[in-house]
Design an enzyme around this catalytic site. Structure first.
Site, PDB file in Angstrom:
ATOM      1  N   LYS A  23      81.399 -28.209 -26.956  1.00  0.00           N
ATOM      2  CA  LYS A  23      81.495 -29.550 -26.324  1.00  0.00           C
ATOM      3  C   LYS A  23      79.912 -28.990 -25.647  1.00  0.00           C
ATOM      4  O   LYS A  23      79.276 -30.818 -25.053  1.00  0.00           O
ATOM      5  CB  LYS A  23      82.144 -29.262 -25.128  1.00  0.00           C
ATOM      6  N   ASN A  24      79.608 -27.879 -24.733  1.00  0.00           N
ATOM      7  CA  ASN A  24      78.468 -27.737 -24.205  1.00  0.00           C
ATOM      8  C   ASN A  24      77.049 -28.124 -24.803  1.00  0.00           C
ATOM      9  O   ASN A  24      75.916 -27.452 -23.883  1.00  0.00           O
ATOM     10  CB  ASN A  24      79.004 -26.304 -22.934  1.00  0.00           C
ATOM     11  N   ARG A  93      80.994 -34.077 -14.828  1.00  0.00           N
ATOM     12  CA  ARG A  93      80.157 -33.986 -14.829  1.00  0.00           C
ATOM     13  C   ARG A  93      78.927 -33.890 -15.580  1.00  0.00           C
ATOM     14  O   ARG A  93      77.544 -33.391 -14.791  1.00  0.00           O
ATOM     15  CB  ARG A  93      80.107 -31.878 -14.028  1.00  0.00           C
ATOM     16  N   ASP A 117      84.649 -30.926  -7.678  1.00  0.00           N
ATOM     17  CA  ASP A 117      84.983 -29.689  -9.391  1.00  0.00           C
ATOM     18  C   ASP A 117      85.668 -28.700  -8.349  1.00  0.00           C
ATOM     19  O   ASP A 117      85.634 -28.171  -7.609  1.00  0.00           O
ATOM     20  CB  ASP A 117      83.788 -29.804  -9.974  1.00  0.00           C
ATOM     21  N   ASP A 305      83.637 -19.654 -18.399  1.00  0.00           N
ATOM     22  CA  ASP A 305      84.988 -20.759 -19.113  1.00  0.00           C
ATOM     23  C   ASP A 305      85.778 -19.998 -19.910  1.00  0.00           C
ATOM     24  O   ASP A 305      87.021 -20.809 -20.668  1.00  0.00           O
ATOM     25  CB  ASP A 305      84.012 -21.173 -20.421  1.00  0.00           C
TER      26      ASP A 305
HETATM   27  C1  UD1 Z   1      77.821 -24.950 -17.317  1.00  0.00           C
HETATM   28  C2  UD1 Z   1      78.826 -25.909 -18.599  1.00  0.00           C
HETATM   29  C3  UD1 Z   1      79.470 -24.956 -18.561  1.00  0.00           C
HETATM   30  C4  UD1 Z   1      79.551 -23.344 -17.592  1.00  0.00           C
HETATM   31  C5  UD1 Z   1      78.212 -23.090 -17.068  1.00  0.00           C
HETATM   32  C6  UD1 Z   1      78.238 -21.733 -16.890  1.00  0.00           C
HETATM   33  C7  UD1 Z   1      78.486 -27.645 -19.448  1.00  0.00           C
HETATM   34  C8  UD1 Z   1      78.574 -29.007 -19.863  1.00  0.00           C
HETATM   35  N1  UD1 Z   1      79.529 -26.702 -18.875  1.00  0.00           N
HETATM   36  O1  UD1 Z   1      78.016 -25.494 -16.732  1.00  0.00           O
HETATM   37  O2  UD1 Z   1      80.650 -24.947 -18.781  1.00  0.00           O
HETATM   38  O3  UD1 Z   1      80.739 -22.972 -17.010  1.00  0.00           O
HETATM   39  O4  UD1 Z   1      77.526 -23.445 -17.783  1.00  0.00           O
HETATM   40  O5  UD1 Z   1      77.776 -20.620 -18.254  1.00  0.00           O
HETATM   41  O6  UD1 Z   1      77.064 -27.478 -20.028  1.00  0.00           O
HETATM   42  N2  UD1 Z   1      73.839 -23.878  -9.306  1.00  0.00           N
HETATM   43  C9  UD1 Z   1      73.404 -23.834  -8.018  1.00  0.00           C
HETATM   44  N3  UD1 Z   1      72.382 -24.969  -8.661  1.00  0.00           N
HETATM   45  C10 UD1 Z   1      71.825 -25.475  -9.070  1.00  0.00           C
HETATM   46  C11 UD1 Z   1      72.271 -25.407 -11.169  1.00  0.00           C
HETATM   47  C12 UD1 Z   1      73.499 -24.409 -10.741  1.00  0.00           C
HETATM   48  O7  UD1 Z   1      73.323 -23.571  -7.260  1.00  0.00           O
HETATM   49  O8  UD1 Z   1      70.707 -26.538  -8.837  1.00  0.00           O
HETATM   50  C13 UD1 Z   1      74.938 -22.757  -9.467  1.00  0.00           C
HETATM   51  C14 UD1 Z   1      76.575 -23.368  -9.134  1.00  0.00           C
HETATM   52  O9  UD1 Z   1      77.158 -23.974  -8.477  1.00  0.00           O
HETATM   53  C15 UD1 Z   1      76.986 -22.110 -10.429  1.00  0.00           C
HETATM   54  C16 UD1 Z   1      76.127 -21.590 -11.176  1.00  0.00           C
HETATM   55  O10 UD1 Z   1      74.852 -22.296 -10.722  1.00  0.00           O
HETATM   56  O11 UD1 Z   1      77.880 -21.334  -9.410  1.00  0.00           O
HETATM   57  C17 UD1 Z   1      76.114 -22.013 -12.563  1.00  0.00           C
HETATM   58  O12 UD1 Z   1      75.843 -22.777 -13.059  1.00  0.00           O
HETATM   59  P1  UD1 Z   1      74.891 -23.290 -14.088  1.00  0.00           P
HETATM   60  O13 UD1 Z   1      74.938 -22.116 -14.797  1.00  0.00           O
HETATM   61  O14 UD1 Z   1      74.180 -24.827 -13.575  1.00  0.00           O
HETATM   62  O15 UD1 Z   1      76.151 -24.291 -15.071  1.00  0.00           O
HETATM   63  P2  UD1 Z   1      76.460 -26.016 -15.461  1.00  0.00           P
HETATM   64  O16 UD1 Z   1      75.579 -25.982 -15.978  1.00  0.00           O
HETATM   65  O17 UD1 Z   1      77.104 -26.960 -14.077  1.00  0.00           O
END
Ligand code: UD1
Length: 419
Positions: A23-24, A93, A117, A305
């Site tokens: 999925k990711n 998202r 979320d 996850d």
């Molecule tokens: C992706 C996955 C999700 C997984 C996560 C971490 C998808 C669709 N989802 O989510 O299933 O749990 O990676 O492995 O691929 N953050 C910030 N600022 C930003 C971006 C992120 O502060 O601009 C923080 C987030 O709030 C979180 C952390 O960084 O605490 C990790 O987020 P991120 O790795 O970006 O996760 P996603 O890409 O949203």
């Protein structure tokens, strides 16, 4: 009408299960199709709700999208639209991953913010600051993230945290930027490597995928490609943990076991015999699992996850486990539901201490996100009686043929409608 699961505990899981594409990964690969005019084909797509939702986002941007079995064909026009509105993105998202490709292709992107979320706040500051370094202006305006660039150019970008989404958006913008971009402290997840591979098949010049430093030489144009999505390591590991919790014997196929190195090691610590296989792995657990400590971290650390499944395992393990959540601040909310099932668990900030009990006790519980939902079903498999798991639309977003797969392994689960 909404639906819930009835999960009856007490059965040992046995047999073989085939996992589909990740999925990711698939959602980002579909977004990458925006980068080239013409028809891009993505194969091994999982049969989950997020795939048709992403197809709708792309249709809203002017693409033609056909979904058939496990294949999606995306035909991108010469000039895609640049506005992904709230109706299209509100349900998931991951739709924010169209931001990078749109800035690259249209030099302008307006993507509605999907909203809150259950697992914690998910800001886009790193996505935006990366795009700014590539020469874009980016603001949040009227509930949308807006990015515009007259000229995208290469840059040196150091992420403050290896965010998966920020790495992907910056990467997908940089492939069509002028000159060289270096992303330091990039996310190293296998899904990022999958995206780098597909971009290179489209004619991009990306090196370093899977390491903390991605180097991208911008090119003027990309061509469509056909790409097979990697297997879903989170779904695969969910079945592995379920095997361990139920003292079962499960062979998981369709995944690269190397993507689950640390996770499989933790199952070994819990007492499982884990055998890597060419196309997956096998987990056999003969005795009650032993307590294991887990700390979630970006890849190659233990995946956030899988934290709910790890809590499920700890809940019935012999001894006390300490689980630390380092990625999403509110991901322990679901522990309340585990307590309802009789887990002896306490949380304090980003730590949880779980004293294993021999058997959980069935109760009605509510899923708050995809993975929490799966964790609760696993707990239901080791509870006495029948557990009702509500809000299962979350589970359907991430687990293809969940009921069929679980039943195929001997689990007792039923999907029922609720008025
Ligand atoms: C992706 C996955 C999700 C997984 C996560 C971490 C998808 C669709 N989802 O989510 O299933 O749990 O990676 O492995 O691929 N953050 C910030 N600022 C930003 C971006 C992120 O502060 O601009 C923080 C987030 O709030 C979180 C952390 O960084 O605490 C990790 O987020 P991120 O790795 O970006 O996760 P996603 O890409 O949203």
């Amino acid at each position: 009408m909404s639906e819930h699961f009835l999960v009856t505990g007490g059965n040992r899981l046995e047999g073989e299960v085939l996992v589909g594409g990740a999925k990711n990964s698939v959602l980002k690969l579909m977004a990458a199709a925006l980068l080239a005019e013409g028809t891009t084909v993505v194969t091994n797509c999982p049969d989950i709700l997020d795939v048709p939702l992403m197809a709708d986002v792309l249709r809203g941007l002017g693409c033609e999208v056909e979904l058939e079995d496990s294949e999606v064909r995306i035909t991108t026009p010469a000039e895609p639209k640049y506005h992904a509105d709230f109706d299209a993105v509100k349900q998931f998202r991951a739709s924010v991953c169209v931001l990078g490709p749109l800035v690259a292709r249209c030099r302008r992107a307006v993507v509605a913010l999907p909203g809150g979320d259950a697992i914690g706040s998910r800001p886009l500051d790193m996505h935006q600051s990366g795009l700014r370094l590539l020469g874009a202006r980016s603001e949040i305006e009227h509930g949308c993230v807006v990015a515009e660039a007259d000229d995208l150019h290469g840059a040196n970008i150091r992420l403050v945290f290896p965010s998966v989404g920020a790495t992907e958006n910056i990467l997908m913008a940089a492939v069509l930027a002028r000159g060289e971009t270096v992303i330091d402290n990039a996310a190293r997840e296998p899904e990022i490597v999958d995206l780098c591979n597909m971009l290179n098949e489209m004619g991009a010049k990306v090196s370093g995928g899977g390491s903390s430093t991605l180097t991208i030489q911008g090119v003027r144009k990309l061509e469509p490609a056909t790409h097979r999505v990697i297997g879903d390591r989170i779904v695969a590991a969910t079945w592995g943990v379920a095997a361990s919790m139920t003292r079962g014997d499960v062979r998981v196929r369709g995944v690269n076991h190397k993507h689950l190195g640390l996770v499989l090691d933790k199952l070994r610590t819990a007492g499982a015999e884990v055998t890597p296989e060419v196309d997956g792995f096998r987990v056999i657990q003969r005795e009650r699992p032993k307590a294991v400590n887990f700390a979630t971290l970006p890849y190659p650390g233990f995946p956030t996850d899988l934290q709910p499944m790890a809590i499920g395992l700890a809940a019935v393990a012999e001894g006390t486990s300490m689980i630390t959540e380092n990625v999403f601040e509110s991901r322990f909310r679901f522990v309340e539901e585990m307590i309802r099932l009789g887990a002896d668990a306490r949380t304090d900030g980003h730590h949880a201490v779980i004293r294993g009990v021999p058997v959980l006790s069935s109760a009605p519980v509510w899923s708050s996100d995809i993975r929490a939902g799966a964790g609760l079903v696993l707990a239901g498999l080791v509870a006495d009686g029948t557990t009702e798991v509500h809000d299962i639309f979350h589970i359907d977003r991430g687990y293809p043929r969940f009921v069929e797969n679980l039943r195929g392994l001997g689990g007792v689960i039923e999907r029922v409608g609720t008025e």
